[in-house]
Design a protein around this motif. Structure first.
Motif, PDB file in Angstrom:
ATOM      1  N   LYS A  11       0.847  -1.182   0.000  1.00  8.92           N
ATOM      2  CA  LYS A  11       0.000   0.000   0.000  1.00  8.92           C
ATOM      3  C   LYS A  11       0.891   1.244   0.000  1.00  8.92           C
ATOM      4  N   GLY A  12       0.707   2.094  -0.990  1.00 14.73           N
ATOM      5  CA  GLY A  12       1.491   3.317  -1.057  1.00 14.73           C
ATOM      6  C   GLY A  12       1.746   3.729  -2.486  1.00 14.73           C
ATOM      7  N   LYS A  13       2.707   4.632  -2.669  1.00 10.57           N
ATOM      8  CA  LYS A  13       3.030   5.140  -3.991  1.00 10.57           C
ATOM      9  C   LYS A  13       4.134   4.312  -4.647  1.00 10.57           C
ATOM     10  N   LEU A  14       4.055   4.202  -5.961  1.00  9.47           N
ATOM     11  CA  LEU A  14       5.076   3.510  -6.740  1.00  9.47           C
ATOM     12  C   LEU A  14       5.437   4.358  -7.954  1.00  9.47           C
ATOM     13  N   TRP A  15       6.701   4.251  -8.334  1.00  8.21           N
ATOM     14  CA  TRP A  15       7.177   4.903  -9.543  1.00  8.21           C
ATOM     15  C   TRP A  15       7.792   3.850 -10.448  1.00  8.21           C
ATOM     16  N   CYS A  16       8.000   4.209 -11.682  1.00  8.89           N
ATOM     17  CA  CYS A  16       8.632   3.315 -12.655  1.00  8.89           C
ATOM     18  C   CYS A  16       9.927   3.969 -13.111  1.00  8.89           C
ATOM     19  N   GLU A  17      11.011   3.196 -13.140  1.00  5.06           N
ATOM     20  CA  GLU A  17      12.304   3.755 -13.520  1.00  5.06           C
ATOM     21  C   GLU A  17      13.091   2.748 -14.350  1.00  5.06           C
ATOM     22  N   VAL A  18      14.107   3.234 -15.035  1.00  5.19           N
ATOM     23  CA  VAL A  18      15.000   2.349 -15.787  1.00  5.19           C
ATOM     24  C   VAL A  18      15.685   1.392 -14.816  1.00  5.19           C
ATOM     25  N   ALA A  19      15.663   0.106 -15.139  1.00  4.97           N
ATOM     26  CA  ALA A  19      16.314  -0.894 -14.288  1.00  4.97           C
ATOM     27  C   ALA A  19      17.826  -0.691 -14.325  1.00  4.97           C
ATOM     28  N   PRO A  20      18.504  -0.863 -13.195  1.00  5.00           N
ATOM     29  CA  PRO A  20      19.935  -0.550 -13.119  1.00  5.00           C
ATOM     30  C   PRO A  20      20.823  -1.436 -13.983  1.00  5.00           C
ATOM     31  N   TRP A  21      20.318  -2.595 -14.395  1.00  2.00           N
ATOM     32  CA  TRP A  21      21.146  -3.505 -15.183  1.00  2.00           C
ATOM     33  C   TRP A  21      21.010  -3.283 -16.691  1.00  2.00           C
ATOM     34  N   VAL A  22      20.239  -2.307 -17.097  1.00  2.33           N
ATOM     35  CA  VAL A  22      19.933  -2.104 -18.508  1.00  2.33           C
ATOM     36  C   VAL A  22      21.091  -1.441 -19.244  1.00  2.33           C
ATOM     37  N   GLU A  74      22.388   1.134 -21.712  1.00  5.47           N
ATOM     38  CA  GLU A  74      21.839   2.417 -22.147  1.00  5.47           C
ATOM     39  C   GLU A  74      21.561   2.459 -23.648  1.00  5.47           C
ATOM     40  N   MET A  75      22.266   1.643 -24.430  1.00  4.81           N
ATOM     41  CA  MET A  75      22.078   1.648 -25.878  1.00  4.81           C
ATOM     42  C   MET A  75      20.667   1.200 -26.273  1.00  4.81           C
ATOM     43  N   SER A  76      19.991   0.486 -25.371  1.00  2.00           N
ATOM     44  CA  SER A  76      18.655  -0.002 -25.681  1.00  2.00           C
ATOM     45  C   SER A  76      17.561   0.997 -25.323  1.00  2.00           C
ATOM     46  N   LEU A  77      17.938   2.135 -24.727  1.00  5.00           N
ATOM     47  CA  LEU A  77      16.929   3.068 -24.233  1.00  5.00           C
ATOM     48  C   LEU A  77      16.396   4.073 -25.261  1.00  5.00           C
ATOM     49  N   PRO A  78      17.210   4.606 -26.185  1.00  3.49           N
ATOM     50  CA  PRO A  78      16.685   5.639 -27.085  1.00  3.49           C
ATOM     51  C   PRO A  78      15.450   5.213 -27.864  1.00  3.49           C
ATOM     52  N   ALA A  79      15.436   3.996 -28.397  1.00  6.70           N
ATOM     53  CA  ALA A  79      14.284   3.543 -29.185  1.00  6.70           C
ATOM     54  C   ALA A  79      13.049   3.425 -28.306  1.00  6.70           C
ATOM     55  N   ALA A  80      13.226   2.900 -27.083  1.00 11.52           N
ATOM     56  CA  ALA A  80      12.087   2.765 -26.173  1.00 11.52           C
ATOM     57  C   ALA A  80      11.571   4.134 -25.758  1.00 11.52           C
ATOM     58  N   LEU A  81      12.472   5.072 -25.497  1.00 14.63           N
ATOM     59  CA  LEU A  81      12.078   6.428 -25.123  1.00 14.63           C
ATOM     60  C   LEU A  81      11.282   7.086 -26.236  1.00 14.63           C
ATOM     61  N   SER A  82      11.768   6.951 -27.460  1.00 13.87           N
ATOM     62  CA  SER A  82      11.070   7.531 -28.606  1.00 13.87           C
ATOM     63  C   SER A  82       9.680   6.933 -28.764  1.00 13.87           C
ATOM     64  N   SER A 115      20.037  13.350 -19.905  1.00 10.55           N
ATOM     65  CA  SER A 115      20.545  11.974 -19.826  1.00 10.55           C
ATOM     66  C   SER A 115      19.469  11.032 -20.339  1.00 10.55           C
ATOM     67  N   VAL A 116      19.861  10.075 -21.151  1.00 14.52           N
ATOM     68  CA  VAL A 116      18.877   9.141 -21.697  1.00 14.52           C
ATOM     69  C   VAL A 116      18.258   8.292 -20.585  1.00 14.52           C
ATOM     70  N   VAL A 117      19.013   7.997 -19.529  1.00 17.33           N
ATOM     71  CA  VAL A 117      18.472   7.228 -18.412  1.00 17.33           C
ATOM     72  C   VAL A 117      17.432   8.056 -17.661  1.00 17.33           C
ATOM     73  N   TRP A 118      17.767   9.320 -17.401  1.00 13.13           N
ATOM     74  CA  TRP A 118      16.834  10.206 -16.698  1.00 13.13           C
ATOM     75  C   TRP A 118      15.554  10.401 -17.509  1.00 13.13           C
ATOM     76  N   HIS A 119      15.715  10.715 -18.782  1.00 12.20           N
ATOM     77  CA  HIS A 119      14.550  10.955 -19.637  1.00 12.20           C
ATOM     78  C   HIS A 119      13.692   9.695 -19.771  1.00 12.20           C
ATOM     79  N   ALA A 120      14.341   8.539 -19.925  1.00 10.55           N
ATOM     80  CA  ALA A 120      13.580   7.291 -20.069  1.00 10.55           C
ATOM     81  C   ALA A 120      12.836   6.957 -18.778  1.00 10.55           C
ATOM     82  N   SER A 121      13.479   7.176 -17.635  1.00 12.86           N
ATOM     83  CA  SER A 121      12.811   6.904 -16.358  1.00 12.86           C
ATOM     84  C   SER A 121      11.570   7.777 -16.210  1.00 12.86           C
ATOM     85  N   TYR A 122      11.701   9.056 -16.535  1.00 16.15           N
ATOM     86  CA  TYR A 122      10.530   9.929 -16.450  1.00 16.15           C
ATOM     87  C   TYR A 122       9.437   9.465 -17.410  1.00 16.15           C
TER      88      TYR A 122
END
Length: 462
Positions: free
Chosen positions: A369-380, A382-390, A414-421
């Motif tokens: 019970k409470g708030k949850l956020w979604c973020e980029v997993a630490p093991w990812v 970074e090369m796989s993030l731009p396409a997902a972000l787009s 940062s692609v990690v910051w932008h993707a997490s948001y």
């Protein structure tokens, strides 16, 4: 002629009797870090796997199983059903290519035509749905023509084909298939003395309603009982209730002697923060008790079908890191990818529950019970993030509006910051419509607010 049904029935009993006391596993291969088929089969032999269900008819695996005593269920891919169902020569070719090179040295016992083709979202007038039973009939005819008599043909159903499950005696199939597809399917199964394979996951039934369904009841604890007011049958576990709901639904269509097999069951060892009860303690407890039930020297069956053998395949052999969906999808394995056990398990059912070492305590049996956020997993990577972000930001104009230059969440660049948001924003907006914090394995849930400075990450409240 009166002896003919009796003969068919006896053949079914012989086939199922072979499986008595032999627990099966689903050998899924949706992972990029799994042992080779050769290593996997050696592992399965060492832990005394009695049956294997494949999601295909992989020739390498079937060849490696030659000469073993492991029984095998193979699957005709959904993509092949239309062709096979519309052309008997295609059914003949499939049997010639996938069964005959391996049978009888490899102990193939079931051909499952399709995997959950019949479901609650299906179009009963669709080509695949209309092709299913003809495809099953074509495969069976081709097997018979080649003298293959002890291989049963069936298909795999999900529990969502049952419209009403509780109490079991009230169960019916979904209305759109009850009068059309299911009678044809059941007529084939009944006429060939086969069995109906069903995915039965008490975990999903319990986790969807953990307040009103006892965890002890879901884990075969035996301390809770429920009496079906319609039938008077007494249930000590959730699995039996779910199985009998299918049997009652079948009987309402006037088929009274059709047997069930469990194509998949199990319990996840890990999951997302909002996936209650997914832990090693529950998974080990469920599977150990399941094995004890299904390997009983005197078959237990279910309250509706006492004393019957129920062929059972546990999901799954390994964790599979390439599966998509919620985190639980990747954590059903009894073994780590190096072949070591996630928890102690004895597939023969001979080991007493008291003989196992203590398990790690369950810490998430109560819904978060409470708030949850979604973020980029630490093991990812970074090369796989731009396409997902787009892709996420192209959904609508609002999801990533705060990431525009000069806006509150633009910096740090940062692609990690932008993707997490973007992930958190999309999830918060569309979770009520079924969105999950996964993004093909790139994201994870967190209870820690990633917000920084003027940038406030959207959250969900559970």
């Amino acid at each position: 002629m009166a002896l003919l049904p009796l003969l068919f029935s006896s053949l079914l009993v012989v086939t199922l009797a072979e499986m008595s006391g032999k627990i099966g596993v689903n050998y899924g291969r949706e992972g990029d870090n799994l042992p080779s088929p050769y290593e996997s089969i050696q592992i399965m032999k060492s832990i005394k796997v009695g049956q294997i269900k494949l999601n295909d008819s992989n020739p390498e695996i079937l060849t490696l199983l030659s000469g073993t005593k492991i029984h095998v269920a193979v699957t005709v891919p959904n993509d092949d059903i239309i062709q096979i169902g519309s052309n008997d020569s295609m059914a003949e070719q499939w049997v010639r290519n996938n069964i005959l090179p391996h049978y009888p040295d490899t102990m193939i016992r079931f051909v499952l035509v399709g995997d959950r083709v019949v479901n609650s979202n299906m179009d009963v007038n669709g080509t695949m749905e209309q092709s299913l039973v003809p495809a099953m009939r074509g495969i069976k005819s081709a097997l018979t023509a080649h003298g293959v008599k002890n291989v049963k043909v069936s298909t795999t159903l999900g529990m969502d084909v049952v419209q009403t499950r509780f109490p079991p005696s009230n169960s019916t199939f979904q209305s759109d298939i009850s009068d059309s597809l299911m009678p044809k399917l059941l007529k084939f199964v009944n006429g060939t003395k086969s069995v109906v394979f069903v995915d039965v996951y008490p975990y999903f039934a319990w986790s969807a309603n953990p307040t009103n369904i006892s965890l002890d009841f879901a884990l075969f604890g035996g301390n809770i009982t429920h009496t079906d007011p319609g039938s008077g049958l007494v249930y000590t576990n959730l699995l039996d209730q779910m199985l009998d709901s299918v049997t009652f639904a079948i009987e309402k269509l006037c088929f009274r002697n059709i047997r069930l097999a469990i194509s998949r069951t199990g319990w996840p060892t890990a999951g997302d923060i909002d996936q209650v009860g997914a832990n090693i303690y529950n998974a080990a407890t469920y599977n150990r008790n399941l094995i004890r039930k299904m390997t009983s020297k005197q078959p237990l069956g279910s309250p509706k079908s006492p004393g019957l053998i129920i062929p059972t395949f546990i999901s799954s052999l390994y964790d599979e890191n390439r599966k998509i969906g919620p985190e639980t999808e990747r954590h059903w394995g009894m073994l780590h990818t190096n072949g070591t056990p996630v928890y102690e398990i004895d597939l023969t059912g001979n080991r007493k529950i008291s003989e196992y070492k203590p398990l790690p305590p369950a810490v998430n049996n109560v819904p978060y019970k409470g708030k949850l956020w979604c973020e980029v997993a630490p093991w990812v990577n970074e090369m796989s993030l731009p396409a997902a972000l787009s892709n996420v930001c192209s959904i609508d104009n609002e999801t990533c509006a705060a990431l525009a230059p000069g806006k509150d969440c633009y910096e740090p660049v940062s692609v990690v910051w932008h993707a997490s948001y973007a992930f958190s924003s999309y999830w918060a907006k569309f979770r009520s419509q079924g969105a999950i914090c996964s993004f093909n394995g790139l994201a994870r849930e967190t209870t820690v607010d990633p917000s920084r400075g003027r940038c406030n990450f959207p959250s969900v409240t559970v």
